[in-house]
Design an enzyme around this catalytic site. Structure first.
Site, mmCIF file in Angstrom:
data_model
loop_
_atom_site.group_PDB
_atom_site.id
_atom_site.type_symbol
_atom_site.label_atom_id
_atom_site.label_comp_id
_atom_site.label_asym_id
_atom_site.label_seq_id
_atom_site.Cartn_x
_atom_site.Cartn_y
_atom_site.Cartn_z
ATOM 1 N N ASP A 156 0.842 -1.191 0.000
ATOM 2 C CA ASP A 156 0.000 0.000 0.000
ATOM 3 C C ASP A 156 0.883 1.250 0.000
ATOM 4 O O ASP A 156 1.862 1.340 0.751
ATOM 5 C CB ASP A 156 -0.883 -0.033 1.254
ATOM 6 C CG ASP A 156 -1.821 1.137 1.348
ATOM 7 O OD1 ASP A 156 -2.663 1.288 0.456
ATOM 8 O OD2 ASP A 156 -1.702 1.903 2.330
ATOM 9 N N GLU A 215 1.453 -0.452 -5.055
ATOM 10 C CA GLU A 215 0.528 0.632 -5.351
ATOM 11 C C GLU A 215 1.445 1.842 -5.558
ATOM 12 O O GLU A 215 1.991 2.373 -4.576
ATOM 13 C CB GLU A 215 -0.445 0.880 -4.201
ATOM 14 C CG GLU A 215 -1.425 1.997 -4.514
ATOM 15 C CD GLU A 215 -2.343 2.315 -3.342
ATOM 16 O OE1 GLU A 215 -3.531 2.599 -3.580
ATOM 17 O OE2 GLU A 215 -1.873 2.303 -2.190
#
Length: 692
Positions: free
Chosen positions: A346, A382
């Site tokens: 993330d 990401e």
């Protein structure tokens, strides 16, 4: 408390955490700025502190000690002494019991309350005030576990990137409403490995299950005050412990083993960019009270405040070797104990930020590349965060794959009716070479997707022109306003057959584009069942029917996408040119080609064709990559009306078999002669295989 009767020796600084060797437990905790570290032992219920022992040794910033006759099941926490001087970056408060960052298990579910804050919430001085109340009564305790038998050699599927098809799912949401999963398994790790779920994944052709965060996480203070919960899990409390409501480490390990037996990999979405302690007004639960100035990136000129590249209040300091080592140890732990096949990071640029910003040579990348275990697992980024220069799509090192939001945007805009995009769509369908064909990277560096957990579901993408996040209780101000969606004339649900037909075509066209594109396709759980979140494009706090997958549409005529997806996966599997992990060249000097971009009349495109302002039709010819093999002709019509086209006539191939017609998926296997004049229906994708 009476004087301790437990014999304490110096122990060792490694491994960090609590390590039981069969006779006693070694405790090690990193804190470079602490003045004293006390280990607190609790009774079996966690209600009474029965021992408080100062760790006797300090080696390189790691405090450590070994306690005889302390073993598995022992509950413990830390009190760390040092200055409470937020203006200098120090927030030590020994009145606050702290969780071991390396804790493998906690004693109970965490419920945040006022005692967990190091300052008085009612003080006008805010975090510059000091709260002397003891938080131990409301604080979960870490639990010593026996890890001597948790690591084992496992046979993992080891799916090649070129053959990978990812399915993103939430542990609770994907099974909570499935009636074919045993009731007591729903919403847990065990539910993931139920026969019904595994059969469903196999039927779809999924090779890799990517799970939203499973590390222990907590609800944010502001959500609790609004009567909501953190559902997605991007608020990590501990990096080595599973989220308790999902089940135990053993149940996760068993689920992974069953999925592996079925040939399905498991990838974990991990959050190392920030912690659950939030900004300077957040609670003191672990890192902040252990050594705020080491674990977090503080503003150089105002160390009371945190660098906030994440939008979540704080940023972990991976520039500190001990913090980076903790991240590496966590990743290895999940691979060693559960056989995890990879990780999706993330806000990954945050992990690679140095003083100069994002650095593709950052210590984080080197630590994983040099690790004999982590260098072999799937690594997915990401590729953006909220800091300066935070958009880094295409900038990650070789060996990494990245979520490709440029693919998502192009496909959404194209199928929602925007013209003049055929050049952009061609780049995305052919692997996004403009982003990834550098530094030895391959098309598999691109994780292609149309929908993921963050944003509209596939059903909502074609049913809502704007977001509807009222249930998040933020005045519909949260979530992105840029969705590139289309409601097909009606906002939300409708019984209008024409609107429903158009929406069905668009869903199938979007899925077809995803599966035909070079790169790695990612599907969102529930899209195959027509799952809707009622127009909510930010359901992070909806631990209810909005956030959970609604499976009631699975198999109905309008939303029977599961079998359609299966046919797309089979098409991808049967024709290697769709998944070949190599870059396309087009027409070569010797007149051979691997791809030809064609006009509807089957002539090669010119510059004028590429720049036509309103064009919504793209077609191309893919040569076979194996001998014998068949060429593929792909026609994509995003226009709201039919478009006439001709089948090409490449040498040696005089007939074409229709393999896909997304507008009429039941009418297939028709044969046509080369040069035949056909029609692509509105909002459709067609694929033909050449026959000699």
């Amino acid at each position: 408390m009476s004087r301790s009767r437990i014999r304490v020796s110096s122990g060792t600084p490694s491994p960090q955490g609590a390590a039981w060797d069969g006779r006693g437990a070694n405790f090690a905790l990193f804190s470079a700025h602490a003045e004293r570290v006390e280990l607190c032992l609790f009774d079996a219920q966690g209600e009474h502190e029965i021992e408080r022992i100062a760790l006797p040794e300090r080696t390189g910033g790691v405090w450590h000690g070994c306690l005889d006759d302390v073993g598995p099941g022992q509950l413990y926490g830390y009190r760390v002494h040092g200055p409470y001087a937020p203006e200098r970056g120090f927030r030590f408060n020994p009145n606050k019991l702290l969780l071991d960052p390396y804790a493998r298990k906690i004693s109970q579910a965490f419920v945040l309350d006022e005692l967990h804050f190091g300052y008085r919430l009612d003080s006008a001085d805010a975090d510059l005030s000091f709260d002397a109340r003891d938080s131990a009564a409301s604080m979960p305790k870490a639990v010593v576990v026996d890890e001597r038998v948790t690591s084992a050699e496992r046979q993992c599927p080891a799916i090649a990137w070129a053959d990978t098809i990812i399915y993103e799912a939430h542990v609770k949401g994907v099974t909570r409403l499935r009636e074919d999963v045993p009731p007591h398994w729903r919403g847990t790790f065990r539910g993931l490995s139920s026969p019904a779920v595994i059969e469903h994944l196999k039927r779809l052709g999924v090779t890799t299950l990517e799970l939203l965060p499973v590390h222990a996480f907590i609800d944010e203070w502001q959500l609790l005050r609004r009567g909501l919960r953190n559902y997605w899990g991007y608020n990590t409390l501990l990096f080595f412990a599973p989220h308790q409501p999902y089940g135990t480490l053993a149940s996760l390990r068993e689920a992974v083993d069953r999925l592996h037996d079925a040939g399905i990999e498991v990838v974990l979405d991990v959050v190392f960019n920030h912690s659950a302690e939030s900004d300077h007004l957040g609670p003191t639960l672990s890192f902040r009270g252990i050594d705020n100035a080491s674990y977090y990136r503080l503003k150089p000129d105002q160390p009371r405040f945190y660098e906030n590249f994440t939008g979540c209040g704080n940023t972990l300091n991976l520039a500190n070797p001990q913090v980076l080592g903790m991240v590496r140890d966590s990743l290895r732990y999940w691979v060693d104990t559960c056989g995890i096949d990879g990780f999706r990071f993330d806000l990954a640029p945050t992990l690679a930020r140095t003083a100069a910003g994002f650095d593709r040579n950052a210590p984080f990348f080197a630590a994983l590349a040099e690790d004999p275990i982590l260098s072999r697992v799937k690594l997915i980024a990401e590729p953006w965060d909220l800091g300066p220069g935070g958009y880094r799509t295409g900038d990650f090192p070789a060996g990494w794959s990245e979520w490709n939001d440029r693919f998502r945007s192009a496909m959404r805009r194209f199928w929602s009716g925007e013209g003049g995009l055929i050049g952009e769509v061609a780049r995305r369908m052919s692997g996004s070479a403009d982003l990834f064909q550098q530094r030895g990277r391959l098309p598999s560096a691109s994780i292609n997707y149309v929908t993921v957990h963050d944003g509209f579901t596939l059903a909502d993408l074609v049913s809502y022109a704007r977001k509807h996040n009222e249930e998040n209780r933020e005045g519909n101000g949260d979530g992105s306003d840029l969705n590139d969606s289309a409601n097909c004339g009606v906002e939300g649900p409708t019984d209008d057959p024409a609107v429903r037909e158009t929406r069905g075509r668009l869903r199938r066209a979007l899925l077809s584009s995803l599966m035909l594109a070079k790169g790695v396709p990612l599907l969102l759980a529930g899209d195959e069942a027509g799952n809707s979140q009622r127009g909510n494009n930010n359901a992070y706090c909806q631990d209810n029917e909005i956030g959970w997958v609604d499976w009631s549409g699975l198999g109905t005529e309008e939303t029977a996408l599961a079998s359609f997806i299966d046919s797309l996966v089979e098409l991808r599997r049967n024709f290697p040119q769709l998944r070949a992990d190599s870059w396309l060249e087009g027409r070569r000097a010797d007149r051979s080609y691997d791809i030809l971009w064609l006009t509807p009349d089957a002539t090669e495109m010119t510059q004028a064709d590429w720049t036509a302002p309103d064009s919504r039709f793209l077609c191309y010819l893919l040569s076979p990559v194996e001998n014998p093999g068949s060429p593929l002709y792909v026609a994509i019509n995003a226009a709201p009306a039919p478009i006439d086209f001709k089948l090409p006539a490449p040498p040696k191939y005089n007939r074409w078999t229709e393999l896909l017609n997304s507008a009429s998926p039941a009418e297939l296997r028709r044969e046509f002669a080369s040069g035949a004049a056909l029609q692509a229906l509105a909002h459709s994708v067609l694929v033909f295989a050449g026959k000699s």
